[in-house]
Write an enzyme that holds these catalytic residues in place. Structure first.
Site, PDB file in Angstrom:
ATOM      1  N   ARG A 107      -4.807  -0.246   5.072  1.00  0.00           N
ATOM      2  CA  ARG A 107      -4.810  -0.242   4.459  1.00  0.00           C
ATOM      3  C   ARG A 107      -4.570  -2.159   4.596  1.00  0.00           C
ATOM      4  O   ARG A 107      -3.994  -2.238   5.146  1.00  0.00           O
ATOM      5  CB  ARG A 107      -3.973   0.202   3.181  1.00  0.00           C
ATOM      6  CG  ARG A 107      -3.805  -0.338   1.355  1.00  0.00           C
ATOM      7  CD  ARG A 107      -3.045   0.087   0.932  1.00  0.00           C
ATOM      8  NE  ARG A 107      -2.504  -0.365  -0.061  1.00  0.00           N
ATOM      9  CZ  ARG A 107      -3.437  -0.249  -1.331  1.00  0.00           C
ATOM     10  NH1 ARG A 107      -4.559  -0.188  -1.383  1.00  0.00           N
ATOM     11  NH2 ARG A 107      -2.769  -1.092  -2.311  1.00  0.00           N
ATOM     12  N   THR A 379     -12.029   2.250  -6.681  1.00  0.00           N
ATOM     13  CA  THR A 379     -11.687   3.775  -5.571  1.00  0.00           C
ATOM     14  C   THR A 379     -12.632   4.581  -5.162  1.00  0.00           C
ATOM     15  O   THR A 379     -13.541   4.828  -6.346  1.00  0.00           O
ATOM     16  CB  THR A 379     -10.303   3.851  -5.282  1.00  0.00           C
ATOM     17  OG1 THR A 379      -9.340   2.917  -5.503  1.00  0.00           O
ATOM     18  CG2 THR A 379      -9.419   4.519  -4.379  1.00  0.00           C
ATOM     19  N   THR A 397     -10.990   2.045  -0.816  1.00  0.00           N
ATOM     20  CA  THR A 397     -11.096   1.157  -1.198  1.00  0.00           C
ATOM     21  C   THR A 397     -11.258  -0.842  -1.844  1.00  0.00           C
ATOM     22  O   THR A 397     -10.786  -1.222  -0.346  1.00  0.00           O
ATOM     23  CB  THR A 397     -10.058   1.396  -2.608  1.00  0.00           C
ATOM     24  OG1 THR A 397     -10.322   0.336  -4.567  1.00  0.00           O
ATOM     25  CG2 THR A 397      -8.704   0.537  -1.964  1.00  0.00           C
ATOM     26  N   GLU A 418      -7.097  -6.657  -3.354  1.00  0.00           N
ATOM     27  CA  GLU A 418      -5.720  -5.572  -2.771  1.00  0.00           C
ATOM     28  C   GLU A 418      -4.204  -6.436  -2.827  1.00  0.00           C
ATOM     29  O   GLU A 418      -3.691  -5.533  -3.690  1.00  0.00           O
ATOM     30  CB  GLU A 418      -6.099  -5.387  -1.182  1.00  0.00           C
ATOM     31  CG  GLU A 418      -5.857  -3.786  -1.413  1.00  0.00           C
ATOM     32  CD  GLU A 418      -6.065  -3.168  -2.492  1.00  0.00           C
ATOM     33  OE1 GLU A 418      -7.750  -3.029  -2.216  1.00  0.00           O
ATOM     34  OE2 GLU A 418      -6.033  -2.073  -2.620  1.00  0.00           O
ATOM     35  N   SER A 437      -0.013   1.713  -3.308  1.00  0.00           N
ATOM     36  CA  SER A 437      -0.691   2.373  -3.896  1.00  0.00           C
ATOM     37  C   SER A 437      -0.906   3.735  -4.623  1.00  0.00           C
ATOM     38  O   SER A 437       0.681   3.831  -4.096  1.00  0.00           O
ATOM     39  CB  SER A 437      -1.533   2.417  -2.613  1.00  0.00           C
ATOM     40  OG  SER A 437      -2.663   3.075  -3.156  1.00  0.00           O
ATOM     41  N   SER A 438      -2.038   4.108  -5.493  1.00  0.00           N
ATOM     42  CA  SER A 438      -1.871   5.170  -5.857  1.00  0.00           C
ATOM     43  C   SER A 438      -2.610   6.142  -5.035  1.00  0.00           C
ATOM     44  O   SER A 438      -2.766   7.570  -5.361  1.00  0.00           O
ATOM     45  CB  SER A 438      -2.303   5.295  -7.161  1.00  0.00           C
ATOM     46  OG  SER A 438      -1.504   4.740  -8.207  1.00  0.00           O
TER      47      SER A 438
END
Ligand SMILES: *[C@@H]1O[C@H](CO)[C@@H](O)[C@H](O)[C@H]1NC(C)=O
Ligand SMILES: *[C@@H]1O[C@H](CO)[C@@H](O)[C@H](O)[C@H]1NC(C)=O
Ligand SMILES: *[C@@H]1O[C@H](CO)[C@@H](O)[C@H](O)[C@H]1NC(C)=O
Length: 552
Positions: A107, A379, A397, A418, A437-438
Site C-alpha cells: 500500500r 479499487t 487500488t 491514497e 483501508s477497507s
C-alpha cells in the site's frame, strides 16, 4: 512350460493395462464430475472477462496463482484504469499449496515531505478528492516484485507481455471504463483528458479504440529490467517531475526508499472456517468482527424467512453501525498500537457488541461512538486458485475514480490519491505511514471448502463482503446468488443506502424501527470470488462491473 510362462506374461500385462485404463478413467471421470459451470483445475475471478482470461492462460502455462494474479492485475490497469494501476498500491493474501498464508502489503505511504496542513484540506462531505498533494508513494510494482520473488514460477517479463500488447495496440473502450471516462470534464487535468481524447481533441467513448502507449513503454522497461527500473533511474525521474509539476511532494528518495511489508495473516475462527485476513491498516478485522456478530444472529436460512428477515437485517445494519464507530482504531501498526484491532478479532468482543444490539430500536451516532469520517470509492479485486491448491486474494487500488486525477504524461502512469484515506480517520500523519483501508483480501478454509474472496468499492468493501459471506456461508445462497444479492450500505453518518432491487418490505420495516435512509447515486461494491469444494472450482466475478471469471 515355455508356453504357459508366455501366457502368464500376457495375462499379467493385460491385468496391468486394465489397471492403468481404470486409473485414467477414474481421474478423467473425477474431473468430468464437476458441474458444467464449474472448473476442475484452476480459475481466476477478475473484474473483466479479458483479465480473467489473461490470468487463466498464465495458470495454464504453468504459472503459479501469484503469476496469474499479477497478470490479471496488470491487465486490469488498462481495462479499468479508473480503479487501479502501477501508480497505486495493493495487498496480496497468498495461501501456498501447503496451506500457509502470508500477507504482502504494498500500500502507498506518506512521502518524507508533505503539506503541513494537508488534512485541513479534507472535504467535509464524501466526494472525489483530486490533486497532486494527495499522492502517496506508489507500491504496486514493488509489491509484484516481492510476491513474484516469493511465489512466482513463470519469468517476470511474461506476466507483462499480454498487457503491453493491449496497451500498445489498443482495444475498444469497455463499457465500465467508458462510463467513467464520460464523467471527466473541464475541471479535470489536461493530461488526463488528453489520454482519453482522439487526435482532434474529442473525448473517447465506449467502443472507441483506446491506446496506452506511454504506459506500454514503461511496462516494457519494468518487464525487461525489473522493478528497479520504476523506482530508480529514468522512469522515476520522469514520474517525479510530472508529479511535482502537478503539485505533488514526492521525491526520488521516496521512490528509492519504498519498502514492501511481509507478515503472517491474522486468522479468525468463524464457525467451521478459519478466516485469513491482512492485519491493519487493512479492513479485514472489521469484516471479521461484523461476521462474528452476525453469526450469533443468523445461523441458517430460517433467518431470511418471513418476519425473521426484517430482524436479521435490522441486526445486520446495527452491526455495520458499530463497525463504523470502531473504524478509527484501524491504523498502520508500524506507527500506532494494534491492541484494539486485535481485540476486534476476539469472540468475546463480538459477543459484547451483540449484547448491545436490541431487537426493537436503533440509536443516535453517540451510541456507536462514531467519529466523523468519510466514505471512499474505487479499487479492484482478483481471486485466483491454481492447480496445486495455492490461492491468491489480491486487492489493488489508486483509491478514488482515476485516483488523484494526476496523469504523468512522460510515463503513462495515473497517480493515486491514497493520502485522502486519512481524512476523518486521523488528525496527524507521519512520513512512511500507510493510510487506513477497507481492503480485505481474504482466504477462508474449512475441512471441505476453500473460499478466496475480496471486494472493491472503498467503504462499501466491508459491507459487500459481509453481505456475500453471510448469505453464502449461513443463509443458504449459492456463491453466485450471494454476490448478486442487493446490499444495504451504512454510510459514515449511519444513513442506510439500499441498492434499487433491495426487498422494499424490509426497507419499510427498517424505517419503522427508526433507521433513516438516503438515496445513493452510485454503488461501487463489487465482489470477485473463487471457491473449491469436493475438487470442483466455482468462480464468480460480480455482474455489477460486468465481470466474468475464467478457468479450466
Ligand atoms: C467544475 O467544478 C465546479 C465546482 O465544483 C462545478 O460547479 C462545475 O459544474 C464543474 N464543471 C463541469 C464542466 O462540470
Ligand atoms: C526501507 O528499508 C531500508 C532498509 O531497512 C531502510 O534503510 C529505509 O529507511 C526503509 N524505507 C523507509 C521509507 O522506511
Ligand atoms: C425496546 O425494548 C426494550 C426492552 O424490552 C424497552 O425497554 C424499550 O423501551 C423498547 N424500545 C422501543 C422503541 O420500543
Amino acid at each position: 512350460m515355455a508356453r504357459s510362462k508366455a501366457q502368464i506374461y500376457t495375462c499379467c500385462s493385460l491385468i496391468l493395462l486394465c489397471i492403468v485404463v481404470l486409473i485414467v478413467c477414474a481421474v478423467v471421470l473425477a474431473k468430468r464430475s464437476c458441474q458444467e459451470e464449474t472448473f476442475a483445475s484452476a480459475a481466476v475471478a477478475a473484474d473483466s472477462a479479458m483479465c480473467s482470461v489473461i490470468g487463466r492462460d498464465i495458470l495454464r502455462r504453468g504459472g503459479s496463482a501469484v503469476d496469474g494474479a499479477i497478470a490479471a492485475l496488470l491487465c486490469t490497469s488498462v481495462v479499468n484504469p479508473q480503479s487501479m494501476g502501477i501508480g497505486g498500491g495493493s495487498i496480496f493474501t497468498v495461501m501456498d499449496s501447503s496451506g500457509k498464508v502470508k500477507i504482502i502489503n504494498s500500500r502507498e505511504t506518506v512521502p518524507k515531505t508533505f503539506k503541513a496542513d494537508l488534512l485541513n484540506g479534507c472535504p467535509k462531505t464524501s466526494q472525489l478528492i483530486s490533486g497532486g498533494q494527495w499522492i502517496g508513494v506508489p507500491g504496486e510494482i514493488r509489491g509484484y516484485e516481492h510476491v513474484h520473488r516469493l511465489y512466482g514460477k513463470l519469468p517476470w517479463a511474461s506476466l507483462f507481455q499480454p498487457t503491453i500488447k493491449l496497451a500498445r495496440e489498443g482495444f475498444p473502450i469497455p463499457e465500465v471504463q467508458g462510463r467513467f471516462v464520460s464523467l471527466l470534464d473541464s475541471n479535470d487535468t489536461l493530461p488526463l483528458r488528453k489520454l482519453f481524447s482522439d487526435k482532434n481533441g474529442k473525448m473517447l467513448k465506449t467502443g472507441d479504440t483506446v491506446k496506452f502507449e506511454k504506459l506500454a513503454d514503461t511496462l516494457e522497461l519494468v518487464a525487461n529490467r525489473g522493478a528497479d527500473a520504476f523506482y530508480t533511474g529514468k522512469i522515476a525521474q520522469d514520474l517525479i517531475r510530472d508529479i511535482q509539476d502537478a503539485g505533488g511532494t514526492l521525491t526520488m528518495e521516496d521512490l528509492a526508499a519504498y519498502n514492501v511489508t511481509v507478515t503472517d495473516a491474522w486468522t479468525i475462527p468463524l464457525g467451521d472456517f478459519q478466516m485469513h485476513i491482512p492485519p491493519p491498516p487493512a479492513g479485514g478485522v472489521m469484516l471479521g468482527l461484523i461476521l462474528n456478530i452476525i453469526k450469533g444472529f443468523a445461523a441458517d436460512s430460517s433467518a431470511l424467512k418471513g418476519e425473521q428477515k426484517i430482524l436479521t437485517y435490522h441486526r445486520y445494519v446495527e452491526a455495520l453501525k458499530f463497525a463504523n464507530g470502531l473504524k478509527k482504531y484501524i491504523r498502520d501498526p508500524q506507527f500506532s498500537s494494534d491492541v484494539m484491532a486485535k481485540k476486534f478479532t476476539e469472540q468475546s468482543f463480538a459477543d459484547h457488541i451483540r449484547s448491545l444490539i436490541s431487537n426493537n430500536e436503533t440509536h443516535d451516532l453517540q451510541y456507536y461512538n462514531i467519529a466523523p469520517h468519510l466514505d471512499s470509492m474505487g479499487t479492484t479485486h482478483v481471486s485466483v486458485m491454481a492447480e496445486d491448491g495455492a490461492a491468491v486474494s489480491a486487492t489493488s487500488t489508486i483509491n478514488h475514480i482515476f485516483g488523484s486525477k494526476v496523469f504523468s504524461p512522460s510515463t503513462g502512469v495515473i497517480l493515486n490519491n491514497e493520502l485522502s484515506d486519512f481524512c476523518g480517520r486521523a488528525d496527524h500523519i507521519v512520513a512512511g505511514e500507510q493510510p487506513p483501508s477497507s481492503m480485505s483480501p481474504v482466504v477462508m478454509r474449512s475441512k471441505s471448502k476453500t473460499l478466496v474472496i475480496g471486494g472493491s468499492g472503498g467503504s462499501m468493501i466491508t459491507t459487500a463482503m459481509a453481505s456475500v459471506l453471510m448469505n453464502h456461508l449461513w443463509l443458504g445462497k449459492s456463491l453466485e446468488e450471494a454476490i448478486a444479492a442487493p446490499i444495504v450500505f451504512v454510510d459514515s453518518k449511519n444513513m442506510l443506502k439500499f441498492e434499487s432491487t433491495f426487498d422494499k418490505s424490509v426497507v419499510e420495516a427498517l424505517m419503522a424501527l427508526g433507521h433513516t435512509q438516503q438515496t445513493a447515486k452510485y454503488f461501487y461494491n463489487v465482489v470477485n470470488a473463487v471457491e473449491k469444494e469436493d475438487g470442483c472450482i466455482r468462480a464468480v466475478s460480480d455482474a455489477r462491473k460486468l465481470g466474468e471469471a475464467a478457468g479450466y
